[in-house]
Design an enzyme around this catalytic site. Structure first.
Site, PDB file in Angstrom:
ATOM      1  N   GLU A   1       1.029  -0.872  14.094  1.00  0.00           N
ATOM      2  CA  GLU A   1       0.105  -0.054  13.284  1.00  0.00           C
ATOM      3  C   GLU A   1      -1.258  -0.050  13.935  1.00  0.00           C
ATOM      4  OE1 GLU A   1      -0.236  -0.927   9.061  1.00  0.00           O
ATOM      5  OE2 GLU A   1       1.939  -1.232   8.887  1.00  0.00           O
TER       6      GLU A   1
ATOM      7  N   GLU B   1       3.421  -8.002   7.536  1.00  0.00           N
ATOM      8  CA  GLU B   1       2.144  -8.626   7.209  1.00  0.00           C
ATOM      9  C   GLU B   1       2.221  -9.732   6.162  1.00  0.00           C
ATOM     10  OE1 GLU B   1      -0.818  -5.627   6.396  1.00  0.00           O
ATOM     11  OE2 GLU B   1      -0.960  -5.146   8.517  1.00  0.00           O
TER      12      GLU B   1
ATOM     13  N   TYR C   1      -6.483  -2.880  13.205  1.00  0.00           N
ATOM     14  CA  TYR C   1      -7.362  -1.811  12.723  1.00  0.00           C
ATOM     15  C   TYR C   1      -8.794  -2.002  13.204  1.00  0.00           C
ATOM     16  CZ  TYR C   1      -3.529  -0.101   9.870  1.00  0.00           C
ATOM     17  OH  TYR C   1      -2.328   0.438   9.462  1.00  0.00           O
TER      18      TYR C   1
ATOM     19  N   ASP D   1       0.818  -1.205   0.000  1.00  0.00           N
ATOM     20  CA  ASP D   1       0.000   0.000   0.000  1.00  0.00           C
ATOM     21  C   ASP D   1       0.859   1.265   0.000  1.00  0.00           C
ATOM     22  OD1 ASP D   1      -2.377   1.514   0.248  1.00  0.00           O
ATOM     23  OD2 ASP D   1      -2.181   1.553   2.438  1.00  0.00           O
TER      24      ASP D   1
HETATM   25  C1  GCB Z   1      -1.431  -2.169   6.772  1.00  0.00           C
HETATM   26  C2  GCB Z   1      -0.145  -2.100   6.035  1.00  0.00           C
HETATM   27  C3  GCB Z   1       0.187  -0.696   5.560  1.00  0.00           C
HETATM   28  C4  GCB Z   1      -1.070  -0.026   5.024  1.00  0.00           C
HETATM   29  C5  GCB Z   1      -2.089   0.052   6.144  1.00  0.00           C
HETATM   30  C6  GCB Z   1      -3.393   0.699   5.693  1.00  0.00           C
HETATM   31  O1  GCB Z   1      -1.686  -3.067   7.510  1.00  0.00           O
HETATM   32  O2  GCB Z   1       0.942  -2.623   6.766  1.00  0.00           O
HETATM   33  O3  GCB Z   1       1.187  -0.756   4.577  1.00  0.00           O
HETATM   34  O4  GCB Z   1      -0.815   1.238   4.505  1.00  0.00           O
HETATM   35  O5  GCB Z   1      -2.367  -1.242   6.588  1.00  0.00           O
HETATM   36  O6  GCB Z   1      -3.550   1.895   5.874  1.00  0.00           O
HETATM   37  O7  GCB Z   1      -4.228  -0.006   5.150  1.00  0.00           O
END
Ligand code: GCB
Length: 606
Positions: A506, A415, A470, A163
């Site tokens: 994250e 990941e 998330y 991403d």
């Molecule tokens: C993740 C990835 C990261 C993405 C992020 C997102 O888990 O490690 O590279 O940018 O999510 O914002 O979706």
């Protein structure tokens, strides 16, 4: 690989600036010997810089294949008798290098320095034509992997499973430097201390055998604090200044290769810091003191220059880290420039150093990652070729960064698919290799949300747990109550199963700067703050959590996707580094957090 440095026996000429430029539309430029003459057309490009955002031409931006860079280079007159080396900080993703009409070498991989000895091809006082074919294509033999698709209308498209935008070009400085024929080829320094005495163990490799002497110099005072002879050994530093998170504290190891009359043949200086790193139960110890990570996963990403290094941008980013109370960062998702790493060493910024192994996951089908689904560990996806390159990336990363006190964890992948039984065979040799290359630092990888503690097959091989989560964004979007409960439950599972320190590498929510609502609506600045508060609460209630690195430091460019409006908007800062409300919230939390006191940089007093 050693850094390029200046010393009494080594000199540098920087080749940054404006270079001639041509797009190799059909990727036949190497066969057509484009390098044998001045490049066609009159385009120019900036070095360092990504190519993609420079030209007002979408075909250039979307080109899949080679860009040709070229310039004339004058070799300093005084370099007669020296070896002459051409060094690239990086070329993303691959490069073929020509001196006049001759290929002098190739490099695979976009984030590591590489160099070629061109002494026999050039003359001191003379000039040569330097041409570099930079290739932006990724396939399954690459880290990160990708796939070039041929569309029915004949166009080529680069697909990749990570991403961030596939910026390409000469992203870091290009140098010409001189060194003696007999020279230092490697230096390895490890450190420890007892009480107030530091112990420095060194090992020097040289191109030809001969006598060696070393001196340890305190960088702060310039004083020599220890001397010794030989290619390896241990010296003590009395009243040692430990390298301390938030402060820094460096020494130089000055290596002198001597001739039989004790005259210096080569002088090489390597900075280092005296510090220890250890995992003890749930605790992550730096200098035997519990360390709590605050900070971000970041990206080398700016408007116009893309993924290029720029000193001005680096200072601004580092100052913002200090302002917000961040004591650490992760080089997501590739090794950062040597300049950035040097800065972290000098200023005490703690680094989780990551290989470019991102997107090893075909399970995350569709959506933003666009993999099309399927088994990850199979021929043509992540296979033996991918693994061989992955090993090489680990070797090169450790070789480049092993002496850096700022680096406290090797992150060998972001990941990956760890739900497949095949992930065990893929990762076991990589973990062993990392430990073999560096037995002193904890090794980790960053775990994806789809592989919780009862599903992930590889966590047991590692020293720390690093989680990207998330809740409240990709799952239970907008429902912070459910998210809090589920996240807390999951962390409890990890804590009980592994009894290792957990760093949340994250957590984040896309946020459009300036968008507000009195309701907790996703994409607003208000929601981002509410989301962060919920996460903070979950971290504070879990004894195994020893760090939080919010995603992301700043908004950054990605490829197009329906969930991406001009890029990823999860930044605490916008892409041009203006604070969102989240930045104020994090600042308040991190600058007052008792757990994060060790390592906090006092922003004003520095
Ligand atoms: C993740 C990835 C990261 C993405 C992020 C997102 O888990 O490690 O590279 O940018 O999510 O914002 O979706």
């Amino acid at each position: 690989m050693l850094p390029a440095i200046e010393s009494a026996t080594r000199e540098i000429r920087c080749l940054d600036g404006m270079w001639r430029f041509a797009v190799d539309w059909d990727n036949t430029g190497i066969d057509d010997r484009l390098y044998a003459d001045s490049l066609p057309g009159n385009r120019e490009v900036a070095v360092p810089g990504s190519v993609n955002d420079l030209f007002a031409d979408e075909d250039i931006r979307n080109h899949v294949g080679h860009w040709f860079y070229q310039r004339d280079v004058r070799v300093p007159r005084g370099w007669d008798g020296e070896r002459i080396i051409l060094r690239f900080g990086s070329a993303t993703h691959h490069a073929v290098v020509f001196v006049d009409d001759v290929e002098v070498g190739r490099n695979k991989g976009g984030y590591m320095p590489f160099e070629f000895d061109i002494t026999d091809r050039v003359a001191p006082g003379g000039t040569f034509r330097l041409t570099v074919a930079v290739d932006n294509r990724l396939d399954n033999t690459c880290i990160p992997p990708g796939e070039v698709r041929e569309l029915p209308d004949g166009r080529r498209q680069q697909n990749y499973l990570h991403d961030f935008y596939n910026y390409s070009g000469l992203h870091r400085s290009v140098l010409l430097y001189s060194r003696p024929a007999r020279h230092v080829t490697d230096v390895t320094i490890t450190t420890d201390y007892t009480g107030t005495t530091g112990h420095v163990t060194w090992e020097v490799a040289q191109s030809e055998e001969g006598p060696v002497r070393i001196a340890v110099v305190d960088k702060q005072t310039g004083e020599v604090v220890a001397r010794a002879g030989g290619t390896r050994g241990t010296v003590d530093i009395e009243d040692v200044t430990l390298w301390t998170p938030g402060v820094g504290g460096l020494y130089d190891l000055v290596v002198a290769l001597l001739d039989d009359a004790d005259g210096p043949v080569d002088i090489f200086t390597q900075h280092f810091g005296v510090r220890t790193v250890r995992v003890d139960g749930y605790r992550f110890l730096i200098n035997d003191t519990p360390f709590y990570f605050t900070g971000f996963g970041m990206h080398e990403d700016h408007e116009t220059i893309g993924k290029a290094h720029s000193n001005a941008h680096m200072v601004q980013d580092a100052e913002l880290l200090s302002w917000i109370g961040a004591n650490s960062m992760r080089t997501s998702h590739y090794p950062y420039s040597e300049e950035f790493m040097d800065y972290c060493d000098r200023h005490g910024i703690v680094v989780i150093d990551e290989t470019p192994a991102v997107g090893l996951n075909w399970m995350m089908a569709g959506g933003i990652l666009d993999s099309g689904g399927g088994e990850t560990y199979e021929e043509g996806h992540v296979d033996d070729d991918t693994q061989a390159t992955h090993k090489e990336e680990i070797r090169r990363l450790v070789a480049r960064d092993k002496n850096r006190p700022s680096v406290v964890i090797w992150s060998i992948a972001n990941e990956p698919d760890t739900t497949s039984p095949k992930s065990v065979d893929y990762f076991r040799p990589l973990v062993e290799l990392t430990r073999e290359c560096d037995p002193t630092r904890p090794v980790g990888f960053v775990n994806v949300m789809f592989a919780p503690y009862d599903v992930c097959r590889i966590t047991g091989m590692f020293d720390v747990i690093m989680l990207n989560r998330y809740y409240g964004w990709y799952v239970d979007s907008g429902d912070l109550e459910t998210s809090e409960r589920k996240f807390a439950e999951e962390l409890k599972g990890w804590t009980e199963k592994y009894r290792l320190p957990i760093i949340i590498t994250e957590y984040g929510a896309d946020t459009v700067a300036g968008l507000h609502s009195i309701y907790d609506q996703p994409f607003t600045e208000d929601y981002q703050v509410a989301y962060l508060k919920m996460n903070s609460k979950v971290f504070d209630e879990c004894e195994a959590v020893v760090g939080e690195q919010m995603w992301n430091f700043a908004d950054f460019q990605t490829k197009y996707g329906f969930a991406r409006v001009d890029g990823n908007k999860k930044g605490a800062f916008t892409r041009d580094r203006r604070p969102k409300a989240a930045a104020r919230y994090l600042r308040e939390r991190w600058t007052s957090m008792e757990a994060a006191r060790y390592g906090r940089r006092d922003h004003r007093a520095r």
